[in-house]
Design a protein around this motif. Structure first.
Motif, PDB file in Angstrom:
ATOM      1  N   VAL B 190       0.844  -1.201   0.000  1.00 28.43           N
ATOM      2  CA  VAL B 190       0.000   0.000   0.000  1.00 28.43           C
ATOM      3  C   VAL B 190       0.882   1.253   0.000  1.00 28.43           C
ATOM      4  O   VAL B 190       2.086   1.184   0.264  1.00 28.43           O
ATOM      5  CB  VAL B 190      -0.929   0.036   1.242  1.00 28.43           C
ATOM      6  CG1 VAL B 190      -1.984  -1.051   1.165  1.00 28.43           C
ATOM      7  CG2 VAL B 190      -0.123  -0.100   2.530  1.00 28.43           C
ATOM      8  N   LYS B 191       0.237   2.363  -0.280  1.00 27.12           N
ATOM      9  CA  LYS B 191       0.924   3.658  -0.257  1.00 27.12           C
ATOM     10  C   LYS B 191       0.294   4.481   0.869  1.00 27.12           C
ATOM     11  O   LYS B 191      -0.931   4.534   0.979  1.00 27.12           O
ATOM     12  CB  LYS B 191       0.695   4.349  -1.609  1.00 27.12           C
ATOM     13  CG  LYS B 191       1.864   5.193  -2.074  1.00 27.12           C
ATOM     14  CD  LYS B 191       1.570   5.776  -3.442  1.00 27.12           C
ATOM     15  CE  LYS B 191       2.520   5.211  -4.486  1.00 27.12           C
ATOM     16  NZ  LYS B 191       2.339   5.772  -5.806  1.00 27.12           N
ATOM     17  N   ASN B 192       1.118   5.114   1.717  1.00 31.95           N
ATOM     18  CA  ASN B 192       0.527   5.944   2.777  1.00 31.95           C
ATOM     19  C   ASN B 192       0.319   7.377   2.280  1.00 31.95           C
ATOM     20  O   ASN B 192       0.605   7.695   1.113  1.00 31.95           O
ATOM     21  CB  ASN B 192       1.380   5.892   4.058  1.00 31.95           C
ATOM     22  CG  ASN B 192       2.737   6.553   3.879  1.00 31.95           C
ATOM     23  OD1 ASN B 192       3.008   7.189   2.842  1.00 31.95           O
ATOM     24  ND2 ASN B 192       3.600   6.417   4.876  1.00 31.95           N
ATOM     25  N   ALA B 193      -0.174   8.235   3.188  1.00 34.25           N
ATOM     26  CA  ALA B 193      -0.519   9.614   2.802  1.00 34.25           C
ATOM     27  C   ALA B 193       0.709  10.366   2.287  1.00 34.25           C
ATOM     28  O   ALA B 193       0.596  11.266   1.449  1.00 34.25           O
ATOM     29  CB  ALA B 193      -1.134  10.333   3.997  1.00 34.25           C
ATOM     30  N   ALA B 194       1.884  10.001   2.800  1.00 32.39           N
ATOM     31  CA  ALA B 194       3.114  10.678   2.378  1.00 32.39           C
ATOM     32  C   ALA B 194       3.636  10.133   1.041  1.00 32.39           C
ATOM     33  O   ALA B 194       4.687  10.559   0.562  1.00 32.39           O
ATOM     34  CB  ALA B 194       4.188  10.517   3.451  1.00 32.39           C
ATOM     35  N   GLY B 195       2.903   9.153   0.485  1.00 33.43           N
ATOM     36  CA  GLY B 195       3.315   8.586  -0.794  1.00 33.43           C
ATOM     37  C   GLY B 195       4.363   7.490  -0.677  1.00 33.43           C
ATOM     38  O   GLY B 195       4.901   7.018  -1.682  1.00 33.43           O
ATOM     39  N   GLU B 196       4.652   7.077   0.565  1.00 33.40           N
ATOM     40  CA  GLU B 196       5.642   6.003   0.743  1.00 33.40           C
ATOM     41  C   GLU B 196       4.977   4.637   0.565  1.00 33.40           C
ATOM     42  O   GLU B 196       3.824   4.443   0.995  1.00 33.40           O
ATOM     43  CB  GLU B 196       6.234   6.058   2.160  1.00 33.40           C
ATOM     44  CG  GLU B 196       6.998   7.319   2.455  1.00 33.40           C
ATOM     45  CD  GLU B 196       7.103   7.588   3.962  1.00 33.40           C
ATOM     46  OE1 GLU B 196       8.110   8.159   4.357  1.00 33.40           O
ATOM     47  OE2 GLU B 196       6.153   7.224   4.709  1.00 33.40           O
ATOM     48  N   ILE B 197       5.747   3.726  -0.008  1.00 31.90           N
ATOM     49  CA  ILE B 197       5.227   2.365  -0.184  1.00 31.90           C
ATOM     50  C   ILE B 197       5.586   1.523   1.028  1.00 31.90           C
ATOM     51  O   ILE B 197       6.726   1.550   1.510  1.00 31.90           O
ATOM     52  CB  ILE B 197       5.771   1.750  -1.488  1.00 31.90           C
ATOM     53  CG1 ILE B 197       5.109   2.463  -2.681  1.00 31.90           C
ATOM     54  CG2 ILE B 197       5.502   0.249  -1.541  1.00 31.90           C
ATOM     55  CD1 ILE B 197       5.511   1.932  -4.019  1.00 31.90           C
TER      56      ILE B 197
END
Lengths: 108, 556
Positions: B190-197
């Protein structure tokens, strides 16, 4: 009252082939159920099972399976044993490719 | 694709040599069956109804053409000329001789394959989305993560004697084609709000006699924490899991008995201990693995021939509508090759078919082949201009059935035709349903409908997750089939509900037919699928179709 003993065959799988095998009256192992020894006495059945369990070089996982007297020898009374005696139903493989097998389960 | 390095190669070779000695000692009588059984199970060797069975791991369902050719050769040389794709992306050979199995394992090692940990109370083959690297909706290709987990879990010294078997699945897509919620640990990229995978970690899912939908244990796990975190989960399970009762030994029961919060706290505590032990080498290694899975060089080509073939040939058009999914690259498609020809055994492939698949993948599919848990073969990367040629070749070899996702695309376990645990047959039921609806010529009209059949309560055929599930049981010495309704293997994962009393073997296909005709009557329009209609209407009208006599009695 204990339930009456129903006749049994001693059956297992062959160590190398994995094929289903049955104990014959002379104590040897045969591939066709109709050549198996239909044991009608409970004590005898247990004795033969113990003997089979002591022969780990041939028979894997021996147990007593219910069977009945058929026209040419023992026949299975439960569908699982009928499949073991013939082979899979989706492909013409296993025991059914040998001549005597289908007859052995004709009445099941 | 990942290729074995020297370490993998020597590990697998040594294991084959060790097993060869063990087989020799069993045949000579030096080992009893009780002594030998755990050793053979560690190497994927079962003893079934009619013969031994060898289960070979296909990590995350990925094969290259040479591996596929070798699987064909093995099936031809040591089996009866075919193999069977399983619901965990493995292949099973149904007829090997014990004395031949070491040679089969050596032949597998020649192409970087093995049967280690395909049985026993260990971490099993790591499965993944069969559309990995090709799906348009993917956050990231799940295969590098799955490969990292494969390497970490293979021969892991702490996890060779778990309370029970342990299954991991990884998906990189929201659509979740890997059924992660029905696994001991499900891993969603998944990708979090900060765009990190990172990873969402699910725990405690599973089917079997107690079906449970997995729960979220960690909503977002940074990538570099994956191995210590998964190790913490398995470690907590290894300590807490029940060894006193086989039926309560899976982590789903551990989670239910202790509660997800307690499991969470224990995992966090264990993770805090383990995390410092991972120096980051695993992440360097992950980067190397990921480089092995880089996407192929996608080509550009004219689609004129593809469109012309669609216009000219309605059979090709139907197949390319049903069996080809959208690909992330322009002009490409993902091809599902049906291993479910009407009347055939679901998931069986002959050696000839395997060789054709290998050749086609090499010529048209960037050398990439997948096995799906739905028991089909996938070519993940095919340019649509090559579809007419692929279709023609598949058609010549009985693999062009246009039924992906339709009523005859049935998952069926081997059932009592092969399996020693089965209580009834599965395969002939699947065959008869497929033949019946093919004869009625309504399969395409019915649309998306998943039937899943298990021949015993262990649920290898995923019957709980079928829109229509069928469970074969032994009722007083006769085969009897229970129907469940409303299950779904999609991202939400729904366990189906038992409809009522079971049906005899010769009544199960007519029962399914009544159910499907009821759906056709009840649906709002052609766009409403069976499962959508079921959700809208509830079970009552479907039960009425299944049990018409009872319905009459109630009415009277």
């Amino acid at each position: 009252m204990p339930r009456p003993f129903s006749p049994k065959v001693v059956t297992a799988n062959d160590l190398i082939e994995g094929d289903v095998i049955y104990m014959a009256r002379n104590g040897s192992w045969v591939r066709d159920m109709c050549m198996a020894w239909l044991i009608e006495d409970e004590a005898e059945a247990n004795t033969q099972l113990a003997r089979a369990t002591d022969e780990p070089g041939i028979a894997v996982g021996p147990y007593l399976a219910d069977a009945a007297a058929g026209p040419t020898g023992p026949i299975p009374t439960h569908f699982r044993e009928a499949f073991r005696a013939t082979g899979p139903s989706n492909r013409f493989h296993g025991k059914q490719t040998q001549q005597s097998a289908p007859e052995a389960v004709a009445n099941v | 694709m990942y290729d074995y390095n020297n370490f993998d190669e020597s590990f697998v070779r040594n294991r084959v040599a060790q097993f060869r000695e063990q087989v020799g000692r069993r045949i000579s009588g030096a080992l009893t069956e009780d002594e030998f059984k755990p050793l053979r199970l560690m190497n994927g060797v079962y003893l079934q109804l009619h013969a031994y069975m060898l289960r070979v791991a296909i990590p995350y369902g990925s094969l290259n053409p040479n591996q596929m050719r070798q699987l064909a050769m093995i099936g031809e040389r040591w089996d009866k000329g075919y193999g069977h794709w399983t619901t965990r992306q493995n292949i099973q050979y149904n007829w090997p001789r014990l004395s031949d199995i070491p040679d089969m394992l050596d032949a597998l090692a020649d192409v970087g394959m093995h049967a280690i940990q395909t049985s026993g109370n260990t971490i099993r083959n790591v499965t993944a989305d069969h559309f990995a690297g090709a799906a348009a909706d993917e956050v990231e290709d799940p295969r590098p993560t799955a490969e990292l987990l494969r390497q970490w879990s293979t021969d892991h010294p702490e996890f060779q004697f778990l309370p029970r078997k342990f299954k991991l699945a990884v998906t990189g897509s929201k659509a979740d084609r890997a059924v992660t919620k029905a696994h001991d640990i499900g891993i969603r990229i998944v990708k979090n709000a900060a765009g990190e995978i990172g990873y969402q970690i699910l725990v405690g899912g599973g089917l079997g006699r107690t079906p449970v939908v997995g729960q979220v244990l960690k909503d977002f796990l940074p990538r570099e924490d994956l191995l210590p975190y998964v190790e913490a989960v398995v470690s907590v399970y290894n300590t807490l899991g029940r060894r006193d009762n086989k039926y309560k030994a899976r982590i789903k029961i551990t989670t239910m008995e202790n509660g997800i919060e307690a499991i969470h706290d224990l995992v966090e505590a264990r993770f805090a201990q383990l995390r410092p032990l991972f120096s980051g080498v695993d992440q360097e290694h992950f980067a190397n693995i990921a480089a092995d899975f880089k996407a192929p060089e996608f080509k550009t080509a004219s689609l004129d021939g593809y469109h012309a073939a669609r216009d000219a040939d309605p059979i090709f058009r139907s197949w390319s509508d049903t069996n080809v999914d959208d690909h992330r690259a322009d002009g490409y498609g993902i091809v599902t090759i049906s291993m479910k020809a009407h009347g055939a055994t679901p998931g069986d492939a002959s050696a000839d078919q395997m060789r054709v698949l290998a050749d086609l993948a090499e010529e048209f599919g960037h050398g990439d082949i997948r096995i799906s848990h739905e028991q089909n073969v996938i070519f993940p990367h095919v340019h649509r201009s090559d579809l007419p040629a692929i279709f023609a070749a598949l058609r010549a070899h009985g693999m062009a059935t246009a039924n992906a996702g339709l009523i005859s695309d049935i998952i069926a376990c081997p059932g009592m035709d092969y399996c020693a645990l089965a209580t009834a047959r599965s395969i002939p039921v699947a065959q008869e349903i497929a033949e019946r609806f093919d004869a009625l010529k309504i399969e395409h009209d019915i649309g998306h409908l998943q039937i899943k059949i298990s021949g015993c309560i262990n649920a290898c055929g995923h019957h709980h997750l079928g829109h229509i599930g069928i469970l074969g049981l032994d009722r007083a010495g006769v085969e009897n089939y229970q129907i469940t309704l409303g299950g779904d293997a999609g991202p939400d994962t729904v366990i189906g509900k038992r409809a009522g009393p079971g049906f005899a073997y010769d009544q199960i296909v007519p029962a399914i037919e009544r159910l499907v005709h009821a759906y056709l009557e009840l649906r709002e329009d052609e766009g409403e699928t069976f499962i959508d209609a079921y959700r809208r209407l509830g079970e009552a009208p479907f039960k009425a179709a299944l049990y018409p006599e009872e319905d009459k009695t109630n009415a009277a």
